[in-house]
Design a protein around this motif. Structure first.
Motif, PDB file in Angstrom:
ATOM      1  N   HIS A  99       0.813  -1.220   0.000  1.00  0.00           N
ATOM      2  CA  HIS A  99       0.000   0.000   0.000  1.00  0.00           C
ATOM      3  C   HIS A  99       0.852   1.278   0.000  1.00  0.00           C
ATOM      4  O   HIS A  99       0.534   2.244  -0.698  1.00  0.00           O
ATOM      5  CB  HIS A  99      -0.915  -0.064   1.229  1.00  0.00           C
ATOM      6  CG  HIS A  99      -1.755   1.130   1.476  1.00  0.00           C
ATOM      7  ND1 HIS A  99      -3.048   1.238   1.003  1.00  0.00           N
ATOM      8  CD2 HIS A  99      -1.515   2.273   2.163  1.00  0.00           C
ATOM      9  CE1 HIS A  99      -3.554   2.400   1.385  1.00  0.00           C
ATOM     10  NE2 HIS A  99      -2.649   3.050   2.089  1.00  0.00           N
ATOM     11  N   HIS A 116       1.158   4.357  -2.906  1.00  0.00           N
ATOM     12  CA  HIS A 116       1.021   5.813  -2.709  1.00  0.00           C
ATOM     13  C   HIS A 116       2.161   6.541  -3.443  1.00  0.00           C
ATOM     14  O   HIS A 116       1.972   7.619  -3.987  1.00  0.00           O
ATOM     15  CB  HIS A 116       1.118   6.157  -1.211  1.00  0.00           C
ATOM     16  CG  HIS A 116      -0.189   6.131  -0.471  1.00  0.00           C
ATOM     17  ND1 HIS A 116      -1.215   7.016  -0.709  1.00  0.00           N
ATOM     18  CD2 HIS A 116      -0.624   5.337   0.547  1.00  0.00           C
ATOM     19  CE1 HIS A 116      -2.227   6.775   0.117  1.00  0.00           C
ATOM     20  NE2 HIS A 116      -1.891   5.750   0.891  1.00  0.00           N
ATOM     21  N   TYR A 118       5.784  10.651   2.815  1.00  0.00           N
ATOM     22  CA  TYR A 118       4.537   9.867   2.788  1.00  0.00           C
ATOM     23  C   TYR A 118       3.860  10.028   4.155  1.00  0.00           C
ATOM     24  O   TYR A 118       4.383   9.571   5.170  1.00  0.00           O
ATOM     25  CB  TYR A 118       4.894   8.415   2.489  1.00  0.00           C
ATOM     26  CG  TYR A 118       3.838   7.381   2.809  1.00  0.00           C
ATOM     27  CD1 TYR A 118       2.494   7.580   2.511  1.00  0.00           C
ATOM     28  CD2 TYR A 118       4.189   6.173   3.396  1.00  0.00           C
ATOM     29  CE1 TYR A 118       1.534   6.618   2.802  1.00  0.00           C
ATOM     30  CE2 TYR A 118       3.249   5.200   3.693  1.00  0.00           C
ATOM     31  CZ  TYR A 118       1.923   5.430   3.384  1.00  0.00           C
ATOM     32  OH  TYR A 118       0.984   4.478   3.679  1.00  0.00           O
ATOM     33  N   SER A 161       0.185   9.729   6.155  1.00  0.00           N
ATOM     34  CA  SER A 161      -1.221   9.325   6.129  1.00  0.00           C
ATOM     35  C   SER A 161      -1.665   9.020   7.541  1.00  0.00           C
ATOM     36  O   SER A 161      -1.044   9.471   8.498  1.00  0.00           O
ATOM     37  CB  SER A 161      -1.368   8.123   5.206  1.00  0.00           C
ATOM     38  OG  SER A 161      -0.545   7.099   5.686  1.00  0.00           O
ATOM     39  N   ASP A 199      -6.255   7.265  -0.001  1.00  0.00           N
ATOM     40  CA  ASP A 199      -6.331   5.885  -0.470  1.00  0.00           C
ATOM     41  C   ASP A 199      -7.231   5.811  -1.704  1.00  0.00           C
ATOM     42  O   ASP A 199      -8.345   6.339  -1.695  1.00  0.00           O
ATOM     43  CB  ASP A 199      -6.902   4.982   0.640  1.00  0.00           C
ATOM     44  CG  ASP A 199      -5.925   4.818   1.796  1.00  0.00           C
ATOM     45  OD1 ASP A 199      -4.790   5.312   1.694  1.00  0.00           O
ATOM     46  OD2 ASP A 199      -6.313   4.174   2.796  1.00  0.00           O
TER      47      ASP A 199
HETATM   48 FE   FE2 Z   1      -3.022   5.122   2.662  1.00  0.00          FE
END
Ligand code: FE2
Ligand code: ATP
Length: 329
Positions: free
Chosen positions: A112, A116, A133, A135, A289
């Motif tokens: 995952h 991204h 990154y 999230s 997402d």
């Molecule tokens: Fe995510």
């Protein structure tokens, strides 16, 4: 004659968003999604998985119908194999295995976090950036070197998104708190110091979250939201800047749901200008997402032969991006 690019169906559902898309090498051909929003409290893994199971048939039906209209012939089924909530991952993996078997096409397990990154590199057309990154569950600074995305720095406890969401819930804001905190922070009148924790190249957000909650007893919500953002984002920008200096790279790519935050983008942009580096961020729809990121990374993996047998497709809730052999670069 140019060879027609293969199409890959990708399914994302590690946490709050069940989303599917079909992509080929040049574009996102079709997408469909259904997101889970808890009425109160935070995300519950089993409730999110139940949501995904309930809406899977509709989401897959919609994306395949849209793909058919565009003459997309599916060459492989990709799914997010981890990291994420176990019950959510297992629901998505079961659907992906069934689709791969019934369509008689290869199955691909996508990390995952890497997804991204790859969707951002594709849409922003940036070859070799340092990546921030950020999230809900993850906060990492990464860059590619010798066959892997290496992690230069990361959170020692919770992700920045979870930190914002926890603070938001405490302040009475509905989940997810991140976007609401951004709005409220715009009305702030002053900044108050909060714990700024950078250790080497790593950072930590839980002490900051506790201090921000405590500050609500004596300071206005706007000022606490603003101070929370300024402190946390400065930590992230500091580590990103150091990774840029260390690697000698010239581009920064922002990825992950918290990337939607305008103040974070502004701070990264300022840092890039000071260093004559370039700042890249894809459209917000591709930072949160989304199914397209899984489909596109699946396409890269398909073309480099990184497919899975059903027997080897067990989900990996703690799968780290630096465990992935990057076979496509
Ligand atoms: Fe995510
Ligand atoms: P991952 O598994 O990569 O951690 P995720 O399940 O957290 O993904 P994302 O869509 O990547 O999902 O990120 C969701 C997070 O982004 C939430 O914590 C949410 O509060 C945060 N977020 C969304 N918009 C904003 C914003 N404008 N400002 C700050 N945070 C935001």
């Amino acid at each position: 004659m140019r060879r027609k690019s293969k199409c890959v169906l990708g399914i994302e559902g590690t946490a709050w968003n069940l989303s599917a898309a079909i992509v080929d090498q040049s574009r996102v051909i079709a997408s469909a999604e259904s997101s889970y929003h808890p009425v109160e409290g935070g995300l519950h893994p089993r409730a999110a998985a139940q949501h995904h199971a309930t809406h899977m048939e509709q989401v897959i039906h919609d994306v395949l119908a849209k793909g058919k209209k565009n003459n997309a012939k599916i060459s492989a089924v990709a799914f997010s194999i981890g990291p994420g909530f176990g019950p959510c991952l297992r629901t998505v993996a079961t659907a992906a295995r069934a689709l791969s078997l019934s369509m008689n096409v290869p199955l691909i397990g996508v990390n995952h976090c890497i997804a991204h990154i790859e969707i951002g590199r594709w849409l922003c057309n940036v070859a070799d950036p340092v990546i921030l990154y950020v999230s809900g569950a993850n906060s990492q600074v990464l860059s590619y070197r010798n066959g892997k995305y290496r992690i230069f720095g990361e959170t020692l406890d919770i992700g920045i998104g979870n930190a914002l969401d926890k603070f938001g819930r405490y302040a009475g804001l509905q989940h997810p708190g991140g976007p609401k905190i951004e709005e409220i922070a715009r009305k702030a009148k002053c900044y108050m110091p909060l714990p700024y924790v950078v250790k080497g190249m790593d950072f930590s957000f839980s002490g900051l979250t506790t201090a921000a909650k405590d500050a609500l007893a004596h300071a206005p919500l706007e000022d606490v939201c603003h101070s929370f953002q300024e402190t946390a984002f400065a930590m992230l920008v500091e580590v990103t800047e150091r990774a840029l200096a260390h690697t000698g790279k010239k581009d920064i790519l922002l990825a992950g749901g918290v990337g939607a935050n305008s103040r974070l983008m502004e701070m990264l942009n300022t840092m890039c200008q000071d260093r004559s580096a370039k700042f890249f961020a894809p459209d917000k729809a591709y930072m949160k997402d989304n199914g397209a990121m899984i489909a596109y990374t699946g396409l890269l993996m398909l073309e480099s032969g990184a497919v899975l047998s059903v027997e080897d497709s067990a989900v990996r809730p703690n799968y780290r991006p630096d465990e992935v052999e990057v076979t496509w670069r």
